[in-house]
Design a protein around this motif. Sequence first.
Motif, PDB file in Angstrom:
ATOM      1  N   HIS A   2       1.005  -1.281   0.069  1.00  5.13           N
ATOM      2  CA  HIS A   2       0.037   0.145   0.007  1.00  5.13           C
ATOM      3  C   HIS A   2       0.910   1.199  -0.076  1.00  5.13           C
ATOM      4  O   HIS A   2       1.800   1.127   0.781  1.00  5.13           O
ATOM      5  CB  HIS A   2      -0.870   0.011   1.121  1.00  5.13           C
ATOM      6  N   ALA A   3       0.486   2.206  -0.634  1.00  3.83           N
ATOM      7  CA  ALA A   3       1.182   3.505  -0.912  1.00  3.83           C
ATOM      8  C   ALA A   3       1.052   4.237   0.381  1.00  3.83           C
ATOM      9  O   ALA A   3      -0.303   4.382   0.807  1.00  3.83           O
ATOM     10  CB  ALA A   3       0.993   4.316  -2.110  1.00  3.83           C
ATOM     11  N   GLN A   4       2.033   4.513   1.287  1.00  5.79           N
ATOM     12  CA  GLN A   4       1.928   5.485   2.268  1.00  5.79           C
ATOM     13  C   GLN A   4       2.320   7.095   1.987  1.00  5.79           C
ATOM     14  O   GLN A   4       3.183   7.090   1.378  1.00  5.79           O
ATOM     15  CB  GLN A   4       2.690   4.869   3.455  1.00  5.79           C
ATOM     16  N   THR A   5       1.502   7.883   2.664  1.00  2.00           N
ATOM     17  CA  THR A   5       1.859   9.115   2.376  1.00  2.00           C
ATOM     18  C   THR A   5       2.439   9.592   3.556  1.00  2.00           C
ATOM     19  O   THR A   5       1.754   9.714   4.480  1.00  2.00           O
ATOM     20  CB  THR A   5       0.457  10.077   1.901  1.00  2.00           C
ATOM     21  N   ARG A   6       3.400  10.396   3.303  1.00  5.42           N
ATOM     22  CA  ARG A   6       4.262  11.021   4.276  1.00  5.42           C
ATOM     23  C   ARG A   6       4.227  12.208   4.095  1.00  5.42           C
ATOM     24  O   ARG A   6       4.475  12.646   2.827  1.00  5.42           O
ATOM     25  CB  ARG A   6       5.548  10.267   4.652  1.00  5.42           C
ATOM     26  N   PRO A   7       4.099  13.092   5.198  1.00  6.00           N
ATOM     27  CA  PRO A   7       4.442  14.645   4.475  1.00  6.00           C
ATOM     28  C   PRO A   7       6.049  14.998   4.150  1.00  6.00           C
ATOM     29  O   PRO A   7       6.917  14.255   4.729  1.00  6.00           O
ATOM     30  CB  PRO A   7       4.002  15.485   6.132  1.00  6.00           C
ATOM     31  N   VAL A   8       6.197  15.796   3.521  1.00 10.85           N
ATOM     32  CA  VAL A   8       7.485  16.122   2.879  1.00 10.85           C
ATOM     33  C   VAL A   8       7.827  17.559   3.564  1.00 10.85           C
ATOM     34  O   VAL A   8       6.966  18.469   3.159  1.00 10.85           O
ATOM     35  CB  VAL A   8       7.635  16.143   1.460  1.00 10.85           C
ATOM     36  N   ASN A   9       8.940  17.567   4.275  1.00 13.58           N
ATOM     37  CA  ASN A   9       9.191  19.129   4.757  1.00 13.58           C
ATOM     38  C   ASN A   9      10.330  19.553   4.018  1.00 13.58           C
ATOM     39  O   ASN A   9      11.659  18.760   3.872  1.00 13.58           O
ATOM     40  CB  ASN A   9       9.609  18.687   6.251  1.00 13.58           C
ATOM     41  N   LEU A  10      10.394  20.641   3.444  1.00 11.14           N
ATOM     42  CA  LEU A  10      11.313  21.333   2.728  1.00 11.14           C
ATOM     43  C   LEU A  10      11.805  22.554   3.510  1.00 11.14           C
ATOM     44  O   LEU A  10      10.985  23.202   4.030  1.00 11.14           O
ATOM     45  CB  LEU A  10      11.174  21.832   1.290  1.00 11.14           C
ATOM     46  N   TYR A  11      13.091  22.813   3.651  1.00  6.89           N
ATOM     47  CA  TYR A  11      13.474  24.164   4.403  1.00  6.89           C
ATOM     48  C   TYR A  11      14.319  24.913   3.440  1.00  6.89           C
ATOM     49  O   TYR A  11      14.977  24.622   2.774  1.00  6.89           O
ATOM     50  CB  TYR A  11      14.282  23.579   5.647  1.00  6.89           C
ATOM     51  N   MET A  12      13.955  26.287   3.528  1.00  3.99           N
ATOM     52  CA  MET A  12      14.656  27.268   2.798  1.00  3.99           C
ATOM     53  C   MET A  12      15.521  28.013   3.573  1.00  3.99           C
ATOM     54  O   MET A  12      14.759  28.671   4.564  1.00  3.99           O
ATOM     55  CB  MET A  12      13.523  28.242   1.649  1.00  3.99           C
ATOM     56  N   VAL A  13      16.716  28.200   3.257  1.00  3.25           N
ATOM     57  CA  VAL A  13      17.588  29.238   3.937  1.00  3.25           C
ATOM     58  C   VAL A  13      18.074  30.026   3.007  1.00  3.25           C
ATOM     59  O   VAL A  13      18.662  29.986   1.980  1.00  3.25           O
ATOM     60  CB  VAL A  13      18.766  28.659   4.457  1.00  3.25           C
ATOM     61  N   GLU A  14      17.729  31.540   3.140  1.00  4.95           N
ATOM     62  CA  GLU A  14      17.952  32.613   2.247  1.00  4.95           C
ATOM     63  C   GLU A  14      18.560  33.601   2.878  1.00  4.95           C
ATOM     64  O   GLU A  14      17.837  34.064   3.915  1.00  4.95           O
ATOM     65  CB  GLU A  14      16.865  32.821   1.283  1.00  4.95           C
ATOM     66  N   LYS A  15      19.716  34.414   2.476  1.00  2.00           N
ATOM     67  CA  LYS A  15      19.958  35.463   2.871  1.00  2.00           C
ATOM     68  C   LYS A  15      19.344  36.576   2.700  1.00  2.00           C
ATOM     69  O   LYS A  15      19.380  37.578   3.333  1.00  2.00           O
ATOM     70  CB  LYS A  15      21.658  35.717   2.558  1.00  2.00           C
ATOM     71  N   HIS A  16      18.814  36.807   1.359  1.00  2.00           N
ATOM     72  CA  HIS A  16      18.016  38.049   0.886  1.00  2.00           C
ATOM     73  C   HIS A  16      16.533  37.545   0.783  1.00  2.00           C
ATOM     74  O   HIS A  16      16.201  36.753   0.431  1.00  2.00           O
ATOM     75  CB  HIS A  16      18.712  38.126  -0.434  1.00  2.00           C
ATOM     76  N   PRO A  17      15.958  38.414   1.505  1.00  3.54           N
ATOM     77  CA  PRO A  17      14.431  38.343   1.560  1.00  3.54           C
ATOM     78  C   PRO A  17      13.660  38.491   0.359  1.00  3.54           C
ATOM     79  O   PRO A  17      12.795  37.659  -0.030  1.00  3.54           O
ATOM     80  CB  PRO A  17      13.800  39.333   2.334  1.00  3.54           C
ATOM     81  N   GLU A  18      14.459  38.984  -0.808  1.00  2.25           N
ATOM     82  CA  GLU A  18      13.805  39.070  -1.982  1.00  2.25           C
ATOM     83  C   GLU A  18      14.114  37.764  -2.673  1.00  2.25           C
ATOM     84  O   GLU A  18      12.707  37.480  -3.675  1.00  2.25           O
ATOM     85  CB  GLU A  18      14.793  40.068  -3.019  1.00  2.25           C
ATOM     86  N   VAL A  19      14.997  36.900  -2.546  1.00  2.00           N
ATOM     87  CA  VAL A  19      14.929  35.516  -2.957  1.00  2.00           C
ATOM     88  C   VAL A  19      13.877  34.657  -2.456  1.00  2.00           C
ATOM     89  O   VAL A  19      13.234  33.962  -3.057  1.00  2.00           O
ATOM     90  CB  VAL A  19      16.384  35.135  -2.763  1.00  2.00           C
ATOM     91  N   LEU A  20      13.575  34.854  -1.371  1.00  2.00           N
ATOM     92  CA  LEU A  20      12.579  34.028  -0.321  1.00  2.00           C
ATOM     93  C   LEU A  20      11.321  34.461  -1.009  1.00  2.00           C
ATOM     94  O   LEU A  20      10.315  33.530  -1.364  1.00  2.00           O
ATOM     95  CB  LEU A  20      12.881  34.097   1.003  1.00  2.00           C
TER      96      LEU A  20
END
Length: 95
Positions: A2-20
């Motif tokens: 059975h396919a199990q769905t797990r949450p995926v967590n991505l973290y973004m680290v950006e120095k400049h708020p414009e890029v975020l």
Amino acid sequence: RHAQTRPVNLYMVEKHPEVLARHILLLAIFFDEDLGPRECTEIFLEVYGNTMLRKQTSSYVSNKVEDLVSFLTNGTGVLAGLIDLTSLKFKERDA
């Protein structure tokens, strides 16, 4: 199996708020249910590629900015359930 769905967590680290902010805009375009697949792809690639925007894309981005400001200040909108901004300082949100 059975396919199990797990949450995926991505973290973004950006120095400049414009890029975020740009990354958040791209996610907002990707998850916009009002766009068809082709239109979504065209807008995403225009913004991602930093190309000269068409008139309709420019209008779309201008309207989407209002939604993103509401998301950043009030935590409302489509992205509210997808993005957690609690680790951002208020100074970074205001930038």
